[in-house]
Design a protein around this motif. Sequence first.
Motif, PDB file in Angstrom:
ATOM      1  N   ARG A  47     -30.138  66.505  65.250  1.00 31.17           N
ATOM      2  CA  ARG A  47     -29.215  65.377  65.064  1.00 31.17           C
ATOM      3  C   ARG A  47     -29.831  64.374  64.106  1.00 31.17           C
ATOM      4  O   ARG A  47     -31.013  64.005  64.224  1.00 31.17           O
ATOM      5  CB  ARG A  47     -28.893  64.705  66.398  1.00 31.17           C
ATOM      6  CG  ARG A  47     -28.037  65.582  67.301  1.00 31.17           C
ATOM      7  CD  ARG A  47     -27.760  64.901  68.637  1.00 31.17           C
ATOM      8  NE  ARG A  47     -27.023  63.660  68.473  1.00 31.17           N
ATOM      9  CZ  ARG A  47     -25.694  63.582  68.318  1.00 31.17           C
ATOM     10  NH1 ARG A  47     -24.975  64.697  68.272  1.00 31.17           N
ATOM     11  NH2 ARG A  47     -25.090  62.425  68.209  1.00 31.17           N
ATOM     12  N   ARG A  52     -29.037  60.718  61.562  1.00 32.22           N
ATOM     13  CA  ARG A  52     -28.207  59.535  61.339  1.00 32.22           C
ATOM     14  C   ARG A  52     -28.128  59.258  59.843  1.00 32.22           C
ATOM     15  O   ARG A  52     -29.150  59.247  59.153  1.00 32.22           O
ATOM     16  CB  ARG A  52     -28.789  58.327  62.079  1.00 32.22           C
ATOM     17  CG  ARG A  52     -27.863  57.116  62.053  1.00 32.22           C
ATOM     18  CD  ARG A  52     -28.344  56.004  62.979  1.00 32.22           C
ATOM     19  NE  ARG A  52     -29.464  55.269  62.425  1.00 32.22           N
ATOM     20  CZ  ARG A  52     -30.697  55.311  62.896  1.00 32.22           C
ATOM     21  NH1 ARG A  52     -30.978  56.101  63.953  1.00 32.22           N
ATOM     22  NH2 ARG A  52     -31.660  54.601  62.350  1.00 32.22           N
ATOM     23  N   THR A  59     -23.695  59.419  63.069  1.00 36.87           N
ATOM     24  CA  THR A  59     -24.638  60.430  63.567  1.00 36.87           C
ATOM     25  C   THR A  59     -23.989  61.802  63.431  1.00 36.87           C
ATOM     26  O   THR A  59     -22.843  62.007  63.852  1.00 36.87           O
ATOM     27  CB  THR A  59     -25.002  60.159  65.027  1.00 36.87           C
ATOM     28  OG1 THR A  59     -25.618  58.864  65.127  1.00 36.87           O
ATOM     29  CG2 THR A  59     -25.985  61.201  65.545  1.00 36.87           C
ATOM     30  N   ASP A 117     -32.539  61.033  64.322  1.00 38.38           N
ATOM     31  CA  ASP A 117     -31.901  60.306  65.411  1.00 38.38           C
ATOM     32  C   ASP A 117     -32.911  60.076  66.538  1.00 38.38           C
ATOM     33  O   ASP A 117     -33.517  61.025  67.051  1.00 38.38           O
ATOM     34  CB  ASP A 117     -30.700  61.094  65.939  1.00 38.38           C
ATOM     35  CG  ASP A 117     -29.864  60.276  66.914  1.00 38.38           C
ATOM     36  OD1 ASP A 117     -29.728  59.063  66.684  1.00 38.38           O
ATOM     37  OD2 ASP A 117     -29.358  60.862  67.886  1.00 38.38           O
TER      38      ASP A 117
END
Length: 391
Positions: free
Chosen positions: A49, A51, A65, A100
């Motif tokens: 993940r 951002r 995100t 993230d």
Amino acid sequence: MNPILTIQTDLPEKQLLWTNSPTQNTTWGWEPTPLRLRLHLEGDALTPRLRLEAGPNGTIWGRVTVEAAELADEYSLDCRLYSKSHPPGPLEVVVRVIEDGAGRVVAQTSLTLDVVWEGHSGFDPARHGYDFVNSGSAYGAVRLDRAVFEQTYGLTFERDNLFRKMYRDILGATEDANGPIAGTAPLSSGLCTGMIRSALEYYRQGASPLAHDRQPNGDTLTTIKLFHGRQLTDRALFQAAGWIVLGGPRKVFEAFKKEVLRGNLDPMAFDIGIATLKRKDFFRAVQAEGHTTIPYAFRQTGPYTGQIFIYNPNIPASQENYGYANAPLGQERRLAGPVINFDLAKNTYYYTDHYQSLRPNGDPTTIVAVHQSAYEKGRNALIASIANKFI
């Protein structure tokens, strides 16, 4: 392989346009061009993940995100540009890919956009201009009419002399109630100031100019003659003199831009090709030269480059030539037709070889920008009455 971020945008020529709303003619509101960034991350991401953050100078225009796999394909990031605009010129938009949770920047790149300001006054030549062209042939013989004279001026000295001399000359009148006036010749250039000022007055009243078979006659001609004569009023002369003494193209550009930003509450007209005080023949030239137009939109592409689009009464005001100054929703917003180019660094302007800061023959000229209120409310002509005694 370290992740590599690439960025593209669909903005034409990478121009980010800030402009006022096409549906708001009385209140300025910044409306930037929608900005969509197309991103691609090549390489291995350390976390699944990520951002995304995008914006200039630490400002966040877009934040989301995403899964790392989404960036392996082309990912579209829609940015929300806040109402606070940026000055015209280059603007660097930085995009960062951040882990993230950990907050570490995985990849970063930037895109330089050209910020453009475009402001519309609400006046649209195709809707608010006349359907005939300013010319001597269109007007034909211009009659000296005492009733129009009385409507034109309030307080004056020696009204009869003003009527027969300076007022007659500024109208280019060739006949009166008794027939042709000896020693006068038909107009060669029309009544551009009267056309422009009366068109602005109709616009302020929310009305379209009256027209009759593409010819200036009847009430149309009366209104044009009335406003043409108000060039001689004290208020109009004082404002014009102030621009000649203390003005210049750069100040004219900024004055029009300021008027648009405040909602065009007191629209102005431009007198272009006006003699500067440097001219040895100033007093002759300031009476004999110049042309009146209406500025209706500006475009500024950088701190030193600007354009102002004008309604020129010598050119037919059709939608094909001009487009819409304020396009209805769903229709193409476009600016075309006559435009004055400004070099704000050099304090110069260029429209044509004749209407520019320095003509090919060496004669310097400037632009005078007088508000419509000077013609609507100003009626006294004491200065012209005094000058009339010496011509």
